[in-house]
Design a protein around this motif. Structure first.
Motif, PDB file in Angstrom:
ATOM      1  N   MET A  32      -8.659  54.348-100.499  1.00  0.00           N
ATOM      2  CA  MET A  32      -7.892  55.461 -99.939  1.00  0.00           C
ATOM      3  C   MET A  32      -8.208  56.789-100.634  1.00  0.00           C
ATOM      4  SD  MET A  32      -4.226  53.569 -99.459  1.00  0.00           S
ATOM      5  CE  MET A  32      -3.510  54.983 -98.642  1.00  0.00           C
ATOM      6  N   LEU A  33      -9.243  56.799-101.425  1.00  0.00           N
ATOM      7  CA  LEU A  33      -9.601  57.996-102.168  1.00  0.00           C
ATOM      8  C   LEU A  33     -10.600  58.865-101.426  1.00  0.00           C
ATOM      9  CD1 LEU A  33     -10.146  56.896-105.871  1.00  0.00           C
ATOM     10  CD2 LEU A  33      -8.304  58.327-104.975  1.00  0.00           C
ATOM     11  N   CYS A  34     -10.434  60.166-101.605  1.00  0.00           N
ATOM     12  CA  CYS A  34     -11.494  61.110-101.305  1.00  0.00           C
ATOM     13  C   CYS A  34     -12.099  61.498-102.655  1.00  0.00           C
ATOM     14  CB  CYS A  34     -10.950  62.347-100.597  1.00  0.00           C
ATOM     15  SG  CYS A  34     -12.159  63.684-100.474  1.00  0.00           S
ATOM     16  N   VAL A  35     -13.385  61.346-102.804  1.00  0.00           N
ATOM     17  CA  VAL A  35     -14.069  61.685-104.055  1.00  0.00           C
ATOM     18  C   VAL A  35     -15.049  62.822-103.784  1.00  0.00           C
ATOM     19  CG1 VAL A  35     -15.525  60.869-105.936  1.00  0.00           C
ATOM     20  CG2 VAL A  35     -13.842  59.329-104.908  1.00  0.00           C
ATOM     21  N   GLY A  36     -14.952  63.845-104.580  1.00  0.00           N
ATOM     22  CA  GLY A  36     -15.812  65.002-104.398  1.00  0.00           C
ATOM     23  C   GLY A  36     -16.605  65.323-105.650  1.00  0.00           C
ATOM     24  N   TRP A  37     -17.661  66.074-105.446  1.00  0.00           N
ATOM     25  CA  TRP A  37     -18.462  66.592-106.553  1.00  0.00           C
ATOM     26  C   TRP A  37     -18.408  68.117-106.532  1.00  0.00           C
ATOM     27  CZ3 TRP A  37     -20.450  63.915-110.492  1.00  0.00           C
ATOM     28  CH2 TRP A  37     -20.621  62.533-110.343  1.00  0.00           C
ATOM     29  N   ALA A  51     -18.382  65.645-100.664  1.00  0.00           N
ATOM     30  CA  ALA A  51     -17.223  64.766-100.773  1.00  0.00           C
ATOM     31  C   ALA A  51     -17.415  63.577 -99.848  1.00  0.00           C
ATOM     32  CB  ALA A  51     -15.936  65.506-100.430  1.00  0.00           C
ATOM     33  N   ILE A  52     -16.724  62.491-100.193  1.00  0.00           N
ATOM     34  CA  ILE A  52     -16.798  61.284 -99.370  1.00  0.00           C
ATOM     35  C   ILE A  52     -15.431  60.627 -99.332  1.00  0.00           C
ATOM     36  CG2 ILE A  52     -17.556  59.845-101.330  1.00  0.00           C
ATOM     37  CD1 ILE A  52     -19.329  58.311 -99.305  1.00  0.00           C
ATOM     38  N   TYR A  53     -15.029  60.186 -98.135  1.00  0.00           N
ATOM     39  CA  TYR A  53     -13.797  59.418 -98.009  1.00  0.00           C
ATOM     40  C   TYR A  53     -14.175  57.950 -98.079  1.00  0.00           C
ATOM     41  CZ  TYR A  53      -9.476  57.434 -96.281  1.00  0.00           C
ATOM     42  OH  TYR A  53      -8.320  56.701 -96.156  1.00  0.00           O
ATOM     43  N   ILE A  54     -13.686  57.268 -99.093  1.00  0.00           N
ATOM     44  CA  ILE A  54     -14.109  55.902 -99.357  1.00  0.00           C
ATOM     45  C   ILE A  54     -13.806  54.973 -98.180  1.00  0.00           C
ATOM     46  CG2 ILE A  54     -13.864  53.941-100.916  1.00  0.00           C
ATOM     47  CD1 ILE A  54     -15.289  56.415-102.091  1.00  0.00           C
ATOM     48  N   GLY A  55     -12.646  55.146 -97.575  1.00  0.00           N
ATOM     49  CA  GLY A  55     -12.233  54.226 -96.527  1.00  0.00           C
ATOM     50  C   GLY A  55     -13.173  54.159 -95.344  1.00  0.00           C
ATOM     51  N   TYR A  95     -21.385  69.521-113.917  1.00  0.00           N
ATOM     52  CA  TYR A  95     -21.016  68.865-112.668  1.00  0.00           C
ATOM     53  C   TYR A  95     -19.816  67.964-112.907  1.00  0.00           C
ATOM     54  CZ  TYR A  95     -25.219  70.552-110.356  1.00  0.00           C
ATOM     55  OH  TYR A  95     -26.176  71.361-109.787  1.00  0.00           O
ATOM     56  N   TYR A  96     -18.857  68.054-111.997  1.00  0.00           N
ATOM     57  CA  TYR A  96     -17.609  67.295-112.114  1.00  0.00           C
ATOM     58  C   TYR A  96     -17.397  66.433-110.874  1.00  0.00           C
ATOM     59  CZ  TYR A  96     -16.440  70.816-115.646  1.00  0.00           C
ATOM     60  OH  TYR A  96     -16.436  71.648-116.736  1.00  0.00           O
ATOM     61  N   CYS A  97     -16.920  65.238-111.069  1.00  0.00           N
ATOM     62  CA  CYS A  97     -16.384  64.514-109.928  1.00  0.00           C
ATOM     63  C   CYS A  97     -14.868  64.640-109.962  1.00  0.00           C
ATOM     64  CB  CYS A  97     -16.833  63.050-109.903  1.00  0.00           C
ATOM     65  SG  CYS A  97     -16.084  61.977-111.119  1.00  0.00           S
ATOM     66  N   ALA A  98     -14.296  64.570-108.793  1.00  0.00           N
ATOM     67  CA  ALA A  98     -12.869  64.738-108.642  1.00  0.00           C
ATOM     68  C   ALA A  98     -12.387  63.852-107.501  1.00  0.00           C
ATOM     69  CB  ALA A  98     -12.533  66.204-108.351  1.00  0.00           C
ATOM     70  N   ALA A  99     -11.091  63.607-107.468  1.00  0.00           N
ATOM     71  CA  ALA A  99     -10.566  62.722-106.435  1.00  0.00           C
ATOM     72  C   ALA A  99      -9.147  63.097-106.070  1.00  0.00           C
ATOM     73  CB  ALA A  99     -10.604  61.257-106.907  1.00  0.00           C
ATOM     74  N   CYS A 104     -10.575  63.253 -96.867  1.00  0.00           N
ATOM     75  CA  CYS A 104     -11.139  64.495 -97.357  1.00  0.00           C
ATOM     76  C   CYS A 104     -10.883  65.615 -96.352  1.00  0.00           C
ATOM     77  CB  CYS A 104     -12.650  64.362 -97.539  1.00  0.00           C
ATOM     78  SG  CYS A 104     -13.179  63.092 -98.693  1.00  0.00           S
ATOM     79  N   TYR A 105     -10.862  66.811 -96.867  1.00  0.00           N
ATOM     80  CA  TYR A 105     -10.849  67.999 -96.032  1.00  0.00           C
ATOM     81  C   TYR A 105     -12.288  68.433 -95.817  1.00  0.00           C
ATOM     82  CZ  TYR A 105      -5.983  68.052 -97.512  1.00  0.00           C
ATOM     83  OH  TYR A 105      -4.696  67.707 -97.769  1.00  0.00           O
ATOM     84  N   SER A 106     -12.549  69.021 -94.666  1.00  0.00           N
ATOM     85  CA  SER A 106     -13.931  69.417 -94.375  1.00  0.00           C
ATOM     86  C   SER A 106     -14.401  70.538 -95.293  1.00  0.00           C
ATOM     87  CB  SER A 106     -14.065  69.834 -92.909  1.00  0.00           C
ATOM     88  OG  SER A 106     -13.167  70.872 -92.604  1.00  0.00           O
ATOM     89  N   LEU A 107     -13.479  71.411 -95.694  1.00  0.00           N
ATOM     90  CA  LEU A 107     -13.796  72.441 -96.678  1.00  0.00           C
ATOM     91  C   LEU A 107     -13.439  71.898 -98.055  1.00  0.00           C
ATOM     92  CD1 LEU A 107     -12.474  75.628 -94.868  1.00  0.00           C
ATOM     93  CD2 LEU A 107     -14.820  74.775 -94.981  1.00  0.00           C
ATOM     94  N   ILE A 108     -14.400  71.834 -98.937  1.00  0.00           N
ATOM     95  CA  ILE A 108     -14.224  71.193-100.237  1.00  0.00           C
ATOM     96  C   ILE A 108     -13.790  72.242-101.250  1.00  0.00           C
ATOM     97  CG2 ILE A 108     -15.343  69.785-102.000  1.00  0.00           C
ATOM     98  CD1 ILE A 108     -17.414  69.040 -99.786  1.00  0.00           C
ATOM     99  N   LYS A 109     -12.500  72.219-101.580  1.00  0.00           N
ATOM    100  CA  LYS A 109     -11.924  73.196-102.495  1.00  0.00           C
ATOM    101  C   LYS A 109     -11.292  72.472-103.667  1.00  0.00           C
ATOM    102  CE  LYS A 109     -12.820  76.631 -99.697  1.00  0.00           C
ATOM    103  NZ  LYS A 109     -13.868  77.636-100.052  1.00  0.00           N
ATOM    104  N   GLU A 110     -11.437  73.056-104.860  1.00  0.00           N
ATOM    105  CA  GLU A 110     -10.969  72.339-106.042  1.00  0.00           C
ATOM    106  C   GLU A 110      -9.469  72.143-106.067  1.00  0.00           C
ATOM    107  OE1 GLU A 110     -11.985  76.065-108.898  1.00  0.00           O
ATOM    108  OE2 GLU A 110     -11.139  74.311-109.887  1.00  0.00           O
ATOM    109  N   ASN A 111      -8.705  73.022-105.433  1.00  0.00           N
ATOM    110  CA  ASN A 111      -7.253  72.866-105.486  1.00  0.00           C
ATOM    111  C   ASN A 111      -6.750  71.695-104.633  1.00  0.00           C
ATOM    112  OD1 ASN A 111      -7.583  73.949-102.955  1.00  0.00           O
ATOM    113  ND2 ASN A 111      -6.322  75.753-103.294  1.00  0.00           N
TER     114      ASN A 111
END
Length: 126
Positions: A32-37, A51-55, A95-99, A104-111
């Motif tokens: 159920m995670l969205c993981v982004g770089w 970003a990738i939605y694992i599901g 480089y950071y990964c985040a989740a 996921c949102y189509s626009l990848i924003k850190e907040n």
């Protein structure tokens, strides 16, 4: 609570490739995670890369690496990868990964992300 353990990165010459890894195996609902770089160069703001939605495996990209980055997942290892090709000195950054939980949102924003890895340095020399 999600602990993201990053690996990969390092130094490479221009034109080379690197693969970054992000292990999210501490999260029980991994699917159920969205993981982004993201990446942050010295003196610049942090920017999303992919970003990738694992599901579902749906992927999202920004223009920051313009088709030179590929995000993928290995569900057996609860790990997300960022393959980076044709690297140039402008790709030098931390480089950071985040989740975050949910799609996921189509626009990848850190907040949008509330769990972060510690970061890994990528240095590209000319």
């Amino acid at each position: 609570q999600v602990q993201l353990v990053q690996s990969g990165g390092g130094s490479v010459q221009a034109g080379g490739s690197l693969r970054l890894s992000c292990d999210a195996s501490t999260y029980l609902a991994y699917s159920m995670l969205c993981v982004g770089w993201f990446r942050q160069a010295p003196g610049k703001e942090r920017e999303g890369v992919a970003a990738i939605y694992i599901g579902s495996g749906d992927t999202y990209y920004t223009d920051s690496m313009k088709g030179r980055a590929t995000i993928s997942q290995d569900n057996a290892k609860n790990t997300v990868y960022l393959q980076m090709n044709s690297l140039n000195p402008e790709d030098t950054a931390m480089y950071y990964c985040a989740a975050h939980a949910g799609r996921c949102y189509s626009l990848i924003k850190e907040n949008q992300y509330n769990y972060w890895g510690r970061g890994t340095q990528v240095t590209v020399s000319s």
